[in-house]
Design an enzyme around this catalytic site. Structure first.
Site, short mmCIF file in Angstrom:
data_model
loop_
_atom_site.label_atom_id
_atom_site.label_comp_id
_atom_site.label_asym_id
_atom_site.label_seq_id
_atom_site.Cartn_x
_atom_site.Cartn_y
_atom_site.Cartn_z
N GLY A 1 0.84 -1.37 0.03
CA GLY A 1 0.00 -0.01 0.04
C GLY A 1 0.65 1.24 -0.02
N ASP B 1 1.82 -1.32 -10.21
CA ASP B 1 3.21 -1.42 -9.82
C ASP B 1 3.21 -3.02 -9.78
OD1 ASP B 1 5.70 -1.22 -8.85
OD2 ASP B 1 4.91 -0.92 -6.67
N ASP C 1 -5.67 -5.53 -4.85
CA ASP C 1 -4.81 -6.37 -5.01
C ASP C 1 -5.16 -7.84 -4.46
OD1 ASP C 1 -1.15 -5.81 -4.81
OD2 ASP C 1 -2.13 -8.00 -3.87
N LYS D 1 4.39 -0.38 -14.07
CA LYS D 1 5.79 -1.22 -14.11
C LYS D 1 6.00 -2.11 -15.30
CE LYS D 1 6.78 -3.51 -10.34
NZ LYS D 1 7.56 -3.45 -9.16
#
Ligand code: SAM
Length: 313
Positions: A53, A126, A85, A166
């Site tokens: 987080g 990410d 997530d 990413k």
């Protein structure tokens, strides 16, 4: 590696604890923001692959908390931040959490529902698979996460919006660049100072979402497949045909973050403590609630107990 030793070898790990970030990754987003001014005018954000987080913390501190503390803000005006997530995450002020797999259409639907017909201004991702060390395989799994991110982008990002993802640098980087260029007028690959040089990770910073005219998000895969195939599909302006020889693309690659700042590949001496006591390493700000390795550790512990019992007989 002990905590103090890691504090010495990884300055961003140490700084993250000092500044209250759950992970050193926070600095990557902050450094990308320094270069690209990501948060200007942003009211709605999706944080994909958000656990534990630290990126959501950055979003909360940069967008939600200032709005909440502003005297003339009403509840309806507060920024919307949705984080997803596979892993559960401890709560963060102003962040709605969804536990799910971003490659699953149902997760995308839940996210979209939170936006209630409105469009997002920024999507960040990410995401990283558990790295196997087999480079081609890791790059492939990573590309599936980017694709899942792009699918959510295609449904939720407003025109002019930004997408940060990413990536793993590898042989398909040019192809990925061209695919992203279909949807964004500006695509830059960035390497924040806090990302180690030894790591193949970098970040695609995609600005000004402008999908092709008449684009239907359900056509995403078909459109992506057209890029870089030798089939003469030359209606795509980034490239027609193979991304080699004269068609090779040169990708804008940018180092970002204060270049005279901390180098993530260097060791730094631990701070000296004024009263002569020895340096005390800080605990992590928020250990993961249910990390994927938890079960493995439990099993290892159970089996090592078993061996001791056998030894004792
Ligand atoms: N940005 C995070 C932060 O600042 O704390 C760190 C993200 S961590 C590098 C990568 C995350 O990707 C992990 O938490 C992992 O659970 C998540 N992830 C990997 N595959 C995923 C998937 N298919 N769906 C959702 N999350 C995924």
């Amino acid at each position: 590696m002990g905590k103090a030793s890691r504090d010495k070898r990884d300055i961003y790990y140490r700084k993250a604890k000092e500044e209250g970030w759950r992970a050193r990754s926070a600095f990557k987003l902050l450094q990308i923001d320094e270069e690209f001014n990501l948060f200007q005018g942003v009211k709605r954000v999706v944080d994909l692959c958000a656990a534990p987080g630290s990126w959501s913390q950055v979003l909360s501190r940069k967008l939600y908390l200032p709005a909440k503390l502003s005297p003339d803000k009403r509840d309806g005006d507060l920024p919307l931040i949705v984080a997803i997530d596979l892993q559960p995450m401890a709560p963060i002020d102003g962040v709605i959490q969804v536990q799910g797999d971003i490659t699953n259409a149902r997760t995308a639907e839940v996210v979209i529902r939170h936006f209630d017909g409105c469009k997002a201004d920024l999507v960040v991702c990410d995401g990283a698979p558990d790295v196997t060390g087999l480079h081609d395989m890791d790059e492939f799994v990573q590309s599936q996460l980017i694709l899942a991110g792009l699918t959510i982008v295609a449904h939720i990002l407003g025109e002019g919006g930004k997408f940060i993802a990413k990536i793993f640098r590898g042989k398909d980087t040019s192809l990925l660049y061209c695919q992203l260029k279909l949807f964004f007028s500006v695509v830059t690959f960035a390497k924040p100072k806090s990302s180690r040089n030894s790591s193949i990770e970098a970040f695609a910073v995609c600005e000004n979402y402008s999908p092709p005219e008449g684009f239907n998000p359900n056509d995403l895969h078909r459109l992506l497949e057209k890029v870089g195939t030798p089939s003469g599909e030359d209606d795509l302006d980034c490239n027609s045909g193979w991304l080699e020889g004269p068609n090779k693309v040169y990708i804008p690659f940018l180092a970002c973050g204060d270049l005279s700042g901390f180098d993530s590949d260097r060791s730094y001496p631990l701070p000296t403590v004024a009263d002569g006591t020895t340096y005390q390493s800080l605990d992590p700000v928020q250990p993961p609630i249910a990390p994927p390795y938890k079960r493995a550790l439990e099993m290892k512990k159970a089996s090592s107990h078993g061996i001791r019992e056998v030894d004792n007989i």
